[in-house]
Design a protein around this motif. Structure first.
Motif, PDB file in Angstrom:
ATOM      1  N   TYR A 184      18.944 -22.937 -62.912  1.00  0.00           N
ATOM      2  CA  TYR A 184      18.456 -24.348 -62.701  1.00  0.00           C
ATOM      3  C   TYR A 184      19.449 -25.427 -63.158  1.00  0.00           C
ATOM      4  O   TYR A 184      19.531 -26.583 -61.781  1.00  0.00           O
ATOM      5  CB  TYR A 184      17.534 -24.928 -64.350  1.00  0.00           C
ATOM      6  N   PHE A 185      20.482 -25.343 -63.397  1.00  0.00           N
ATOM      7  CA  PHE A 185      21.868 -26.024 -62.718  1.00  0.00           C
ATOM      8  C   PHE A 185      22.794 -26.333 -61.706  1.00  0.00           C
ATOM      9  O   PHE A 185      23.432 -26.676 -61.134  1.00  0.00           O
ATOM     10  CB  PHE A 185      22.723 -26.826 -64.370  1.00  0.00           C
ATOM     11  N   ARG A 257      15.688 -29.435 -69.888  1.00  0.00           N
ATOM     12  CA  ARG A 257      16.286 -30.846 -69.108  1.00  0.00           C
ATOM     13  C   ARG A 257      16.090 -31.261 -70.902  1.00  0.00           C
ATOM     14  O   ARG A 257      16.933 -31.959 -70.935  1.00  0.00           O
ATOM     15  CB  ARG A 257      14.688 -31.390 -68.556  1.00  0.00           C
ATOM     16  N   GLU A 260      19.712 -30.331 -71.892  1.00  0.00           N
ATOM     17  CA  GLU A 260      21.170 -31.187 -70.878  1.00  0.00           C
ATOM     18  C   GLU A 260      20.269 -32.953 -72.100  1.00  0.00           C
ATOM     19  O   GLU A 260      22.333 -33.208 -71.974  1.00  0.00           O
ATOM     20  CB  GLU A 260      20.834 -31.512 -69.902  1.00  0.00           C
ATOM     21  N   LYS A 261      19.073 -33.457 -72.033  1.00  0.00           N
ATOM     22  CA  LYS A 261      19.231 -35.031 -72.723  1.00  0.00           C
ATOM     23  C   LYS A 261      19.747 -34.685 -74.027  1.00  0.00           C
ATOM     24  O   LYS A 261      20.684 -35.319 -74.430  1.00  0.00           O
ATOM     25  CB  LYS A 261      17.741 -34.442 -72.462  1.00  0.00           C
ATOM     26  N   LEU A 264      23.803 -34.107 -73.500  1.00  0.00           N
ATOM     27  CA  LEU A 264      24.817 -35.600 -73.219  1.00  0.00           C
ATOM     28  C   LEU A 264      24.800 -36.939 -74.548  1.00  0.00           C
ATOM     29  O   LEU A 264      25.345 -36.808 -74.337  1.00  0.00           O
ATOM     30  CB  LEU A 264      24.019 -36.264 -72.524  1.00  0.00           C
ATOM     31  N   GLY A 283      29.596 -33.475 -68.623  1.00  0.00           N
ATOM     32  CA  GLY A 283      28.757 -34.451 -68.443  1.00  0.00           C
ATOM     33  C   GLY A 283      29.754 -35.550 -68.692  1.00  0.00           C
ATOM     34  O   GLY A 283      29.346 -36.681 -68.542  1.00  0.00           O
ATOM     35  N   LYS A 294      29.580 -32.930 -61.189  1.00  0.00           N
ATOM     36  CA  LYS A 294      28.834 -33.764 -60.050  1.00  0.00           C
ATOM     37  C   LYS A 294      28.367 -33.540 -58.567  1.00  0.00           C
ATOM     38  O   LYS A 294      27.539 -33.148 -58.593  1.00  0.00           O
ATOM     39  CB  LYS A 294      29.078 -34.945 -60.427  1.00  0.00           C
ATOM     40  N   LYS A 298      23.662 -29.178 -60.595  1.00  0.00           N
ATOM     41  CA  LYS A 298      22.508 -29.794 -60.651  1.00  0.00           C
ATOM     42  C   LYS A 298      22.339 -30.881 -61.716  1.00  0.00           C
ATOM     43  O   LYS A 298      21.129 -31.622 -62.571  1.00  0.00           O
ATOM     44  CB  LYS A 298      21.184 -29.428 -60.298  1.00  0.00           C
ATOM     45  N   GLY A 299      22.602 -30.579 -62.600  1.00  0.00           N
ATOM     46  CA  GLY A 299      23.135 -31.460 -64.078  1.00  0.00           C
ATOM     47  C   GLY A 299      24.462 -30.310 -64.632  1.00  0.00           C
ATOM     48  O   GLY A 299      25.261 -30.077 -64.029  1.00  0.00           O
ATOM     49  N   PHE A 300      24.519 -30.757 -66.347  1.00  0.00           N
ATOM     50  CA  PHE A 300      25.568 -30.596 -67.087  1.00  0.00           C
ATOM     51  C   PHE A 300      25.043 -29.735 -67.665  1.00  0.00           C
ATOM     52  O   PHE A 300      26.421 -29.267 -68.926  1.00  0.00           O
ATOM     53  CB  PHE A 300      26.669 -31.668 -67.982  1.00  0.00           C
TER      54      PHE A 300
END
Length: 399
Positions: A184-185, A257, A260-261, A264, A283, A294, A298-300
């Motif tokens: 995904y990332f 998702r 990651e939320k 962070l 992140g 980055k 696509k995300g951390f």
């Protein structure tokens, strides 16, 4: 629209998971059969014997390959079995270069199993391109990368390393372990990696109930060879495990998702906490390779390590005081997990190497789950405060 044009979440649900053509069942049936009827000797529908190929396994391999932007997927009974299969591409006298801060099980296999087969491994900081160039020899056949690394979250510029390696010898195989990020990332194949591996036990399955690994590739020759090894060695996942992992992969996008939320928010909270010395999370702007993160991802993700103030006693008190985090090895499940690498996942790494890498008594690895964000943060806060109180009491007693 063709499947490759679908978005990630759509592919995760549909690729390799076509409804049953006979019954119309939306979820493909679990095939437990060990053998398959042939209409004539040597004439079959594509399946002969379940070690060689199984409908449930094939569907799962196809799904993960699609998510990793690869043509081929080859699943194995564990992540370690995947590693062993890839090293079986080599022969006695070959040389491997591995990133120094690598998963303890990979370090153990390369340094204590592959070496008995006459395969030499050099553990170096692969992010240092000049060091990498000077380490490559005429018999170097494979480069093993983790990014981010386990457990210090060091990153490697995959595209840059591939260019460096291929400019010296285009035949060297570049392998990237993508377990921490999941498809995904991050998609190492898109940056030129020859093979990408994932421990399915982690994010792809996501429910801490399957042991499995997978290798994906765009290289037809490597695919054929790995399938031959898969069939010959027989370290295959069971159809039931593939069925469970197929279930897990369908929710990978929504889970990642939330992971990651939460991560962070946790990383920012811990970075500001007076009882925490360092937070290693890509992140954060404080991560030395935040810009690379980055660019490449696509995300951390949801993996991080923290260094708390104190000593081994402090770490143990912190870990035992957590209520939502479970002290356990592994990562990537829906639940929060924590562990102390120096005595758990990386205990097999020689002490001097652990010290050099910074895997100390107060380095703690966190796998942030998908529980309520506030509950996770409150749990970490109360455990840090309890651990600090114990440390302060011991210091006063010693004085």
């Amino acid at each position: 629209m063709s499947e490759e044009n679908f978005g990630f979440a759509t592919r995760a649900i549909h690729v390799g998971q076509e409804p049953d053509p006979v019954t119309g069942a939306v979820i493909p049936a679990l095939s437990l059969a060990t053998t398959f009827k042939q209409s004539a000797a040597g004439v079959h529908t594509g399946f002969e014997y379940s070690r060689t190929g199984n409908p449930t396994r094939n569907g799962f391999e196809k799904a993960v390959a699609s998510l990793e932007c690869a043509k081929y997927g080859i699943a194995f009974s564990s992540g370690s079995a995947t590693t062993a299969a890839i090293i079986n591409l080599l022969k006695s006298g070959d040389h491997v270069i591995s990133i120094d801060d690598v998963y303890g099980g990979t370090n153990r296999f390369l340094s204590r199993v592959a070496n008995t087969q006459g395969i030499e491994t050099s553990f170096i900081d692969i992010s240092d391109s000049e060091l990498l160039k000077s380490t490559i020899k005429s018999n170097t056949k494979l480069i093993w990368i983790e990014t981010p690394t386990n457990p210090t979250m060091k990153m490697v510029d995959i595209e840059a390393i591939v260019k460096t390696v291929k400019s010296i010898n285009n035949e060297i195989i570049v392998v990237v372990d993508n377990t921490f990020m999941s498809p995904y990332f991050q998609n190492p194949i898109t940056f030129g990696a020859d093979i990408c591996v994932n421990s399915i036990s982690k994010y792809i399955n996501g429910h801490s109930d399957v042991i499995m690994g997978i290798a994906v590739t765009n290289n037809e020759k490597i695919n054929e060879r790995l399938h031959f090894i898969q069939n010959s060695v027989g370290a295959i996942p069971s159809p039931f495990d593939c069925y469970l992992a197929n279930r897990g992969v369908k929710t990978l996008a929504v889970r990642m998702r939330q992971h990651e939320k939460n991560a962070l928010a946790v990383a920012k909270f811990l970075e500001a906490h007076p009882l925490v010395e360092e937070v290693y999370y890509p992140g954060l702007e404080s991560h030395p390779q935040h810009e690379l993160a980055k660019k490449q991802m696509k995300g951390f993700g949801a993996m991080m390590s923290i260094r708390i103030k104190g000593n081994l006693d402090t770490s143990n008190k912190f870990l035992s005081s957590l209520k939502i985090f479970t002290l356990a090895e592994s990562l990537g499940g829906v639940e929060c997990l924590c562990e102390l690498p120096c005595v758990m996942t990386h205990a097999a790494v020689p002490p001097e190497q652990r010290a050099k890498l910074g895997i100390t008594d107060t380095l703690i690895r966190l796998s942030v789950g998908i529980e309520e964000t506030e509950d996770i943060i409150n749990d970490l806060d109360q455990a840090l405060k309890l651990a600090n109180e114990v440390s302060n009491k011991k210091r006063k007693m010693n004085h």
